[in-house]
Design an enzyme around this catalytic site. Sequence first.
Site, PDB file in Angstrom:
ATOM      1  N   THR A  50      15.434 -12.010 -64.968  1.00 55.05           N
ATOM      2  CA  THR A  50      15.108 -11.530 -66.310  1.00 55.05           C
ATOM      3  C   THR A  50      15.067 -12.687 -67.292  1.00 55.05           C
ATOM      4  O   THR A  50      14.268 -12.690 -68.229  1.00 55.05           O
ATOM      5  CB  THR A  50      16.142 -10.492 -66.764  1.00 55.05           C
ATOM      6  OG1 THR A  50      16.132  -9.400 -65.835  1.00 55.05           O
ATOM      7  CG2 THR A  50      15.831  -9.965 -68.154  1.00 55.05           C
ATOM      8  N   TYR A 141      22.804 -14.435 -55.034  1.00 49.67           N
ATOM      9  CA  TYR A 141      21.874 -13.509 -55.668  1.00 49.67           C
ATOM     10  C   TYR A 141      20.789 -13.185 -54.638  1.00 49.67           C
ATOM     11  O   TYR A 141      19.872 -13.967 -54.410  1.00 49.67           O
ATOM     12  CB  TYR A 141      21.299 -14.173 -56.910  1.00 49.67           C
ATOM     13  CG  TYR A 141      20.321 -13.358 -57.722  1.00 49.67           C
ATOM     14  CD1 TYR A 141      19.938 -12.061 -57.371  1.00 49.67           C
ATOM     15  CD2 TYR A 141      19.757 -13.890 -58.873  1.00 49.67           C
ATOM     16  CE1 TYR A 141      19.049 -11.339 -58.126  1.00 49.67           C
ATOM     17  CE2 TYR A 141      18.861 -13.183 -59.645  1.00 49.67           C
ATOM     18  CZ  TYR A 141      18.501 -11.907 -59.264  1.00 49.67           C
ATOM     19  OH  TYR A 141      17.598 -11.198 -60.023  1.00 49.67           O
ATOM     20  N   LYS A 171      25.153 -10.425 -55.430  1.00 50.90           N
ATOM     21  CA  LYS A 171      24.390  -9.606 -56.381  1.00 50.90           C
ATOM     22  C   LYS A 171      23.255  -8.989 -55.574  1.00 50.90           C
ATOM     23  O   LYS A 171      22.292  -9.657 -55.219  1.00 50.90           O
ATOM     24  CB  LYS A 171      23.863 -10.450 -57.531  1.00 50.90           C
ATOM     25  CG  LYS A 171      23.031  -9.680 -58.550  1.00 50.90           C
ATOM     26  CD  LYS A 171      22.505 -10.621 -59.624  1.00 50.90           C
ATOM     27  CE  LYS A 171      21.671  -9.897 -60.653  1.00 50.90           C
ATOM     28  NZ  LYS A 171      20.379  -9.406 -60.127  1.00 50.90           N
ATOM     29  N   GLY A 197      21.732  -4.179 -58.134  1.00 48.30           N
ATOM     30  CA  GLY A 197      20.744  -4.870 -58.946  1.00 48.30           C
ATOM     31  C   GLY A 197      19.402  -4.202 -59.109  1.00 48.30           C
ATOM     32  O   GLY A 197      18.442  -4.858 -59.516  1.00 48.30           O
ATOM     33  N   ASP A 199      17.850  -1.128 -61.144  1.00 47.72           N
ATOM     34  CA  ASP A 199      18.191  -0.123 -62.159  1.00 47.72           C
ATOM     35  C   ASP A 199      17.706   1.279 -61.797  1.00 47.72           C
ATOM     36  O   ASP A 199      18.406   2.267 -62.043  1.00 47.72           O
ATOM     37  CB  ASP A 199      17.596  -0.520 -63.512  1.00 47.72           C
ATOM     38  CG  ASP A 199      18.065  -1.885 -63.989  1.00 47.72           C
ATOM     39  OD1 ASP A 199      18.793  -2.571 -63.238  1.00 47.72           O
ATOM     40  OD2 ASP A 199      17.702  -2.278 -65.109  1.00 47.72           O
TER      41      ASP A 199
END
Length: 307
Positions: A50, A141, A171, A197, A199
């Site tokens: 992001t 990640y 993550k 992770g 949404d």
Amino acid sequence: MNTSLKLHGLVAAAHTPFHEDGSINPAAVDAQARHLAAQHITLAFITGSTGESSSMQLAERKEIYAAWKEAGSKYGIGIIAHTGSNSTREARELAEYAQELGFLATSSLAPSYYKPGTLKLLVDCCAEAASGAPDLPYYFYDIPALTGVRFNPVAFMKLAGERIPNFAGIKFTNADLALYMDALEYADAHNYDLPWGVDEWFLGALATGARGAVGSSFNFAPALYQKLMTAFAEGDIDTARECQRRSVHMINILASKGYMGCARAVLGWQGVPVGPARLPQGNPSPETLKELRTELEQIGFFQWALN
């Protein structure tokens, strides 16, 4: 090392603020942190996907780190610094700076141009990144849809636990809930942390066992996800489903018009001037912005997005 850290609850994946000409705007970080604090968000994951880190220079990332250090301290926001890069040396250098600033943790994704071809090479990359901040918890990640790097997370945790002294967890940005369930079982048995992770799949992850999540839409619709989490915890599944339905509709609207640029525009409407997306991302035209606002109004977004 703070081994007690857990990324539970909502962690906002913060945008990197840019000026209209595409240059970074660190002065706007104060407004971002103030906005998160007002929405009861106390953790921020910075310069990740992001945050458009792959489109940023090393010096720019450090400048944004410094701005978040100041703003985080001012508003009570804990910072997790994403340091990932195609250069593992750069990832290590950023981790060193994150530790110097007193951030809570570091994280890095896999190099994605020359991809690590074996699990050992992936862990080698993560170990080098993590070594820059040996006193901070380190999170891998995992976002295979963007990196193209896919390895079993349980196998990764087993090897990372042996090779990375400050390894804290993953993550987990992968919508495979069966894989997530398997990984959670191993993580819980070894005190690792697996923040979710994706949404749009948050309710499914909670049902599977998630305790927290890192998300971009937590910036501009935190109240929706807070309501979802509360409803789930109280056994009110109908309300939790309705919240997730709204999340999916909202994200589909943004994605249909260019998610990154539209998400930034929405934050601007909420008084958080993060500016446009940087190339190679696109930005919505004035006509598209009018359509975006109309469609968001039609689903009631401005009534339920914020506290």
